[in-house]
Motif scaffolding. Sequence first.
Motif, mmCIF file in Angstrom:
data_model
loop_
_atom_site.group_PDB
_atom_site.id
_atom_site.type_symbol
_atom_site.label_atom_id
_atom_site.label_comp_id
_atom_site.label_asym_id
_atom_site.label_seq_id
_atom_site.Cartn_x
_atom_site.Cartn_y
_atom_site.Cartn_z
ATOM 1 N N ASP A 47 14.711 24.389 13.150
ATOM 2 C CA ASP A 47 13.734 24.221 12.056
ATOM 3 C C ASP A 47 14.116 23.110 11.091
ATOM 4 O O ASP A 47 13.930 23.240 9.875
ATOM 5 C CB ASP A 47 13.543 25.540 11.282
ATOM 6 N N ARG A 48 14.677 22.038 11.603
ATOM 7 C CA ARG A 48 14.976 20.874 10.767
ATOM 8 C C ARG A 48 13.673 20.145 10.455
ATOM 9 O O ARG A 48 12.851 19.940 11.351
ATOM 10 C CB ARG A 48 15.907 19.905 11.520
ATOM 11 N N MET A 49 13.494 19.746 9.220
ATOM 12 C CA MET A 49 12.278 19.020 8.829
ATOM 13 C C MET A 49 12.457 17.526 9.112
ATOM 14 O O MET A 49 12.301 16.678 8.216
ATOM 15 C CB MET A 49 11.987 19.267 7.348
ATOM 16 N N VAL A 50 12.818 17.235 10.353
ATOM 17 C CA VAL A 50 13.140 15.862 10.751
ATOM 18 C C VAL A 50 12.556 15.600 12.140
ATOM 19 O O VAL A 50 12.791 16.382 13.068
ATOM 20 C CB VAL A 50 14.679 15.641 10.803
ATOM 21 N N ARG A 51 11.818 14.505 12.264
ATOM 22 C CA ARG A 51 11.379 14.022 13.588
ATOM 23 C C ARG A 51 12.318 12.897 14.019
ATOM 24 O O ARG A 51 12.927 12.233 13.174
ATOM 25 C CB ARG A 51 9.945 13.470 13.509
ATOM 26 N N ILE A 52 12.430 12.692 15.320
ATOM 27 C CA ILE A 52 13.311 11.626 15.815
ATOM 28 C C ILE A 52 12.681 11.052 17.081
ATOM 29 O O ILE A 52 12.309 11.789 17.995
ATOM 30 C CB ILE A 52 14.750 12.161 16.048
ATOM 31 N N ASN A 53 12.502 9.744 17.109
ATOM 32 C CA ASN A 53 11.865 9.067 18.245
ATOM 33 C C ASN A 53 12.631 7.784 18.548
ATOM 34 O O ASN A 53 13.311 7.230 17.686
ATOM 35 C CB ASN A 53 10.407 8.721 17.902
ATOM 36 N N ASN A 104 0.854 -1.189 0.000
ATOM 37 C CA ASN A 104 0.000 0.000 0.000
ATOM 38 C C ASN A 104 0.893 1.243 0.000
ATOM 39 O O ASN A 104 2.119 1.130 -0.048
ATOM 40 C CB ASN A 104 -1.002 -0.009 1.157
ATOM 41 N N ASN A 105 0.284 2.422 0.047
ATOM 42 C CA ASN A 105 1.083 3.633 -0.153
ATOM 43 C C ASN A 105 1.272 4.480 1.105
ATOM 44 O O ASN A 105 1.484 5.683 1.008
ATOM 45 C CB ASN A 105 0.461 4.472 -1.278
ATOM 46 N N LEU A 106 1.245 3.852 2.271
ATOM 47 C CA LEU A 106 1.432 4.593 3.524
ATOM 48 C C LEU A 106 2.728 5.402 3.507
ATOM 49 O O LEU A 106 2.785 6.507 4.038
ATOM 50 C CB LEU A 106 1.451 3.604 4.708
ATOM 51 N N LEU A 107 3.771 4.874 2.875
ATOM 52 C CA LEU A 107 5.067 5.556 2.869
ATOM 53 C C LEU A 107 5.344 6.278 1.549
ATOM 54 O O LEU A 107 6.492 6.572 1.228
ATOM 55 C CB LEU A 107 6.185 4.564 3.207
ATOM 56 N N HIS A 108 4.263 6.569 0.798
ATOM 57 C CA HIS A 108 4.430 7.460 -0.351
ATOM 58 C C HIS A 108 4.313 8.907 0.124
ATOM 59 O O HIS A 108 3.634 9.198 1.106
ATOM 60 C CB HIS A 108 3.361 7.181 -1.408
ATOM 61 N N PHE A 109 4.976 9.829 -0.583
ATOM 62 C CA PHE A 109 4.804 11.254 -0.317
ATOM 63 C C PHE A 109 3.434 11.695 -0.844
ATOM 64 O O PHE A 109 2.817 10.975 -1.661
ATOM 65 C CB PHE A 109 5.896 12.057 -1.033
ATOM 66 N N LEU A 131 21.601 13.631 8.348
ATOM 67 C CA LEU A 131 20.708 14.707 8.789
ATOM 68 C C LEU A 131 20.374 15.699 7.673
ATOM 69 O O LEU A 131 19.201 16.057 7.480
ATOM 70 C CB LEU A 131 21.341 15.429 9.998
ATOM 71 N N ASP A 132 21.372 16.138 6.921
ATOM 72 C CA ASP A 132 21.105 17.124 5.859
ATOM 73 C C ASP A 132 20.206 16.533 4.777
ATOM 74 O O ASP A 132 19.283 17.195 4.286
ATOM 75 C CB ASP A 132 22.424 17.614 5.239
ATOM 76 N N ASP A 133 20.468 15.283 4.395
ATOM 77 C CA ASP A 133 19.642 14.642 3.358
ATOM 78 C C ASP A 133 18.198 14.485 3.839
ATOM 79 O O ASP A 133 17.243 14.707 3.078
ATOM 80 C CB ASP A 133 20.196 13.250 3.015
ATOM 81 N N LEU A 134 18.034 14.102 5.100
ATOM 82 C CA LEU A 134 16.686 13.932 5.665
ATOM 83 C C LEU A 134 15.950 15.271 5.668
ATOM 84 O O LEU A 134 14.762 15.351 5.323
ATOM 85 C CB LEU A 134 16.787 13.381 7.094
ATOM 86 N N HIS A 135 16.669 16.333 6.029
ATOM 87 C CA HIS A 135 16.066 17.673 6.058
ATOM 88 C C HIS A 135 15.648 18.108 4.646
ATOM 89 O O HIS A 135 14.531 18.604 4.446
ATOM 90 C CB HIS A 135 17.066 18.669 6.646
ATOM 91 N N VAL A 136 16.538 17.904 3.693
ATOM 92 C CA VAL A 136 16.242 18.311 2.306
ATOM 93 C C VAL A 136 15.015 17.544 1.779
ATOM 94 O O VAL A 136 14.114 18.123 1.171
ATOM 95 C CB VAL A 136 17.481 18.065 1.404
ATOM 96 N N ALA A 137 14.962 16.243 2.055
ATOM 97 C CA ALA A 137 13.820 15.439 1.599
ATOM 98 C C ALA A 137 12.535 15.919 2.278
ATOM 99 O O ALA A 137 11.476 16.001 1.635
ATOM 100 C CB ALA A 137 14.056 13.958 1.913
ATOM 101 N N GLY A 138 12.642 16.250 3.578
ATOM 102 C CA GLY A 138 11.465 16.730 4.309
ATOM 103 C C GLY A 138 10.979 18.063 3.764
ATOM 104 O O GLY A 138 9.771 18.268 3.584
ATOM 105 N N GLU A 139 11.900 18.970 3.468
ATOM 106 C CA GLU A 139 11.517 20.284 2.928
ATOM 107 C C GLU A 139 10.877 20.150 1.553
ATOM 108 O O GLU A 139 9.868 20.798 1.256
ATOM 109 C CB GLU A 139 12.765 21.165 2.826
ATOM 110 N N ALA A 140 11.482 19.300 0.729
ATOM 111 C CA ALA A 140 10.971 19.139 -0.638
ATOM 112 C C ALA A 140 9.547 18.585 -0.621
ATOM 113 O O ALA A 140 8.703 18.977 -1.434
ATOM 114 C CB ALA A 140 11.895 18.200 -1.424
ATOM 115 N N ALA A 141 9.261 17.674 0.312
ATOM 116 C CA ALA A 141 7.953 17.017 0.341
ATOM 117 C C ALA A 141 6.944 17.768 1.213
ATOM 118 O O ALA A 141 5.741 17.514 1.124
ATOM 119 C CB ALA A 141 8.112 15.589 0.850
ATOM 120 N N GLY A 142 7.426 18.657 2.072
ATOM 121 C CA GLY A 142 6.525 19.362 2.985
ATOM 122 C C GLY A 142 6.054 18.491 4.141
ATOM 123 O O GLY A 142 5.075 18.831 4.811
ATOM 124 N N VAL A 143 6.731 17.368 4.370
ATOM 125 C CA VAL A 143 6.434 16.509 5.536
ATOM 126 C C VAL A 143 7.766 16.103 6.167
ATOM 127 O O VAL A 143 8.731 15.842 5.449
ATOM 128 C CB VAL A 143 5.636 15.230 5.157
#
Length: 273
Positions: free
Chosen positions: A188-194, A2-7, A132-144
């Motif tokens: 303001d990093r577009m990254v969550r961490i748990n 399924n597409n739960l992990l699609h942008f 970290l930088d790649d995760l942030h860039v991907a988060g910014e590009a996708a808005g999530v």
Amino acid sequence: MNNLLHFPDGSSRVALVTGAAGGIGAATAHALARHGAQVVVTDVEQASLTALAASIRAAGGEASACALDVGDPLSWQQAREHVQATFGNLSILVNNAGIDVVRSVADTTLADWERLFRVNSTGMFLGTQCFLDDLHVAGEAAGVRSSIVNMSSICGNIGVAFQTAYCATKGAVRMFTKAAAVEFGALDRMVRINSIHPGTVDTAFAAQCLTELGEAGFAPSPAEAREAIRAAHPIGNMAQGDEIADAILFLASDLSRFMTGSEMLVDGGYTAQ
Ligand SMILES: NC(=O)c1ccc[n+]([C@@H]2O[C@H](COP(=O)([O-])OP(=O)(O)OC[C@H]3O[C@@H](n4cnc5c(N)ncnc54)[C@H](O)[C@@H]3O)[C@@H](O)[C@H]2O)c1
């Protein structure tokens, strides 16, 4: 699939799992791929990685295998190049690799202590820093926000006899995760961490640990140690790898989008007592 992990635009998120040749890691890689991620499976155990990637592809998912020793910064850089060249920027990092030793404080050697910290704690730090930088860039590009899931344990929350070094490494995972979450917010990093904190999971890791407890005389026998551990979980059993993988999937996906700096106990009620 399924597409739960699609942008939101329908494209796939890219995920990396460390220690993917092991019980929880392999179940997690399958779960992420089944829900639409392109998954890079990594481990020091290269032999089983290729088979794991092949089995994910056979099930209709997308996967690539890459050797990675989580305690080695150069190895992380090579993994980053592999991810970039294969799928692009990473959105989901699962710092899962881990090792244990069953010894009293008196018998724990400095080498034991450093070996455990290298894999369980330093590995998580190096992976977070590297991507970290790649995760942030991907988060910014996708808005999530991108998502990092760090493998702790109930041993990051409660003390367990003869596992002091292991408990210390898992406590470090828990507190690194919280401090990083606060910092990522401030920057303001577009990254969550748990962090995720399983009870005992029925893998090779747990079998080895129970055998060592029995052999060392800390439990009457490996079989009795296993029965005692089973009974200590109010839910009536140890977890299977897929039960932890489903919780990791939740933390990796937008279903947990308001969670950061959280410690997620998935322990069959072990710490509720
Ligand atoms: N099994 C349990 O009861 C349990 C409970 C709570 C937390 N955990 C944690 O879950 C994680 C996975 O455990 P598992 O039960 O699947 O164990 P496992 O032994 O089946 O898998 C661990 C994997 O980590 C890999 N690994 C070891 N050193 C590495 C290194 N330097 N670089 C990269 N990979 C390395 C191993 O090769 C192995 O494939 C560990 O962090 C463990 O501490 C396990």
